[in-house]
Design a protein around this motif. Structure first.
Motif, PDB file in Angstrom:
ATOM      1  N   GLN A  13       0.819  -1.202   0.000  1.00 50.30           N
ATOM      2  CA  GLN A  13       0.000   0.000   0.000  1.00 50.30           C
ATOM      3  C   GLN A  13       0.859   1.260   0.000  1.00 50.30           C
ATOM      4  O   GLN A  13       0.479   2.288  -0.582  1.00 50.30           O
ATOM      5  CB  GLN A  13      -0.953  -0.022   1.200  1.00 50.30           C
ATOM      6  N   VAL A  14       2.012   1.185   0.635  1.00 45.51           N
ATOM      7  CA  VAL A  14       2.955   2.305   0.584  1.00 45.51           C
ATOM      8  C   VAL A  14       3.463   2.487  -0.843  1.00 45.51           C
ATOM      9  O   VAL A  14       3.546   3.618  -1.358  1.00 45.51           O
ATOM     10  CB  VAL A  14       4.132   2.059   1.550  1.00 45.51           C
ATOM     11  N   ARG A  62       1.960   1.646  -3.616  1.00 39.70           N
ATOM     12  CA  ARG A  62       0.890   2.188  -4.453  1.00 39.70           C
ATOM     13  C   ARG A  62       0.822   3.709  -4.347  1.00 39.70           C
ATOM     14  O   ARG A  62       0.781   4.407  -5.368  1.00 39.70           O
ATOM     15  CB  ARG A  62      -0.453   1.581  -4.039  1.00 39.70           C
ATOM     16  N   ARG A  63       0.817   4.225  -3.144  1.00 38.87           N
ATOM     17  CA  ARG A  63       0.731   5.682  -2.976  1.00 38.87           C
ATOM     18  C   ARG A  63       1.934   6.387  -3.582  1.00 38.87           C
ATOM     19  O   ARG A  63       1.787   7.448  -4.211  1.00 38.87           O
ATOM     20  CB  ARG A  63       0.590   6.023  -1.491  1.00 38.87           C
ATOM     21  N   ARG A  64       3.120   5.806  -3.417  1.00 39.89           N
ATOM     22  CA  ARG A  64       4.312   6.442  -3.982  1.00 39.89           C
ATOM     23  C   ARG A  64       4.298   6.399  -5.502  1.00 39.89           C
ATOM     24  O   ARG A  64       4.679   7.379  -6.151  1.00 39.89           O
ATOM     25  CB  ARG A  64       5.570   5.748  -3.445  1.00 39.89           C
ATOM     26  N   GLN A 120       1.703   6.435  -7.389  1.00 41.16           N
ATOM     27  CA  GLN A 120       0.723   7.441  -7.811  1.00 41.16           C
ATOM     28  C   GLN A 120       1.334   8.834  -7.761  1.00 41.16           C
ATOM     29  O   GLN A 120       1.138   9.649  -8.671  1.00 41.16           O
ATOM     30  CB  GLN A 120      -0.525   7.360  -6.925  1.00 41.16           C
ATOM     31  N   GLU A 121       2.073   9.110  -6.709  1.00 36.91           N
ATOM     32  CA  GLU A 121       2.699  10.426  -6.567  1.00 36.91           C
ATOM     33  C   GLU A 121       3.801  10.646  -7.598  1.00 36.91           C
ATOM     34  O   GLU A 121       3.875  11.696  -8.243  1.00 36.91           O
ATOM     35  CB  GLU A 121       3.291  10.560  -5.159  1.00 36.91           C
ATOM     36  N   SER A 172      -3.445   7.255 -11.283  1.00 32.94           N
ATOM     37  CA  SER A 172      -4.632   7.266 -10.427  1.00 32.94           C
ATOM     38  C   SER A 172      -4.966   5.819 -10.060  1.00 32.94           C
ATOM     39  O   SER A 172      -4.427   5.264  -9.116  1.00 32.94           O
ATOM     40  CB  SER A 172      -5.797   7.970 -11.117  1.00 32.94           C
ATOM     41  N   ASP A 173      -5.863   5.203 -10.833  1.00 33.24           N
ATOM     42  CA  ASP A 173      -6.170   3.784 -10.609  1.00 33.24           C
ATOM     43  C   ASP A 173      -5.417   2.898 -11.596  1.00 33.24           C
ATOM     44  O   ASP A 173      -4.825   1.887 -11.207  1.00 33.24           O
ATOM     45  CB  ASP A 173      -7.670   3.528 -10.732  1.00 33.24           C
TER      46      ASP A 173
END
Length: 214
Positions: free
Chosen positions: A139-140, A142-144, A146-147, A152-153
């Motif tokens: 999950q970490v 995924r957020r990175r 995206q950034e 997005s998805d």
């Protein structure tokens, strides 16, 4: 409290902590999460992952319904198809034509083929190292991603578990399965050993990716 009293899941986690941390500290992972690699490097990671998830999930189908470990084969965890969707988006629909296993990936796939279809503890060891990592540290990532890459998805569906409502209760359920399975004499020890093998194989893939992209 003894190691036996605290449960097998806790023993497994403690027994693999060092190898797990070494994998997390790999050059490739740190460079990727630090934003220092092109998007092709992230796509390369997913492409290599597709190859070993393909084998792992075929092994899961072979164990589905097994009275001891069949409960570990959980459809909501399956990643192969969402990896394909991410790669369609990131690398185009012809990504399979160019996909070649790195040497470490080939070793990983070979090991899964060697033990994943015939040794139930070994299958669970590889299942554990992959899917519980996806549900937590993934999950970490995924957020990175995206950034860093403006996603997005699309491109990060690999890390989205739509059929797992809440990761924490699910992880607790998974650990209860580890604790409650009627393992044979010696299977717990061999499962811990194989989980460490899985972490080392995964780290070797990161090392090969570092050679290619870092």
């Amino acid at each position: 409290m003894t190691a036996v009293d605290e449960g097998f899941a806790a023993r497994l986690r403690a027994g693999t902590r060092d190898e797990h941390e070494r994998a997390e500290r790999s050059v490739f992972v740190e460079a990727l999460l630090g934003g220092g690699l092109p998007r092709e490097a992230y796509a390369g990671l997913l492409a290599q992952s597709y190859l070993f998830y393909d084998v792992l999930e075929k092994a899961g189908e072979a164990w589905r319904g097994d009275p001891v470990i069949g409960d570990f084969v959980i459809d909501g965890l399956l990643r192969r198809d969402v990896l394909a969707q991410d790669l369609d988006f990131l690398a185009g629909p012809q990504w399979r034509d160019a996909l070649q296993p790195l040497p470490a990936t080939r070793s990983y796939v070979d090991r899964l083929n060697e033990v994943g279809f015939t040794e139930r503890g070994a299958f669970v060891a590889h299942h554990y190292t992959r899917y519980l990592g996806d549900l937590s540290g993934g999950q970490v990532i995924r957020r990175r991603m995206q950034e860093i890459y403006g996603l997005s998805d699309d491109g990060v569906r690999f890390y989205v578990f739509d059929q797992v409502a809440k990761p924490k209760p699910f992880r607790d359920h998974y650990r209860a399965l580890l604790d409650g399975a009627p393992w044979r004499e010696g299977e717990r020890e061999s499962l811990v050993d194989e989980a460490n093998v899985a972490f080392r194989l995964n780290r070797a893939v990161f090392d090969d990716l570092a050679t290619e992209y870092c």
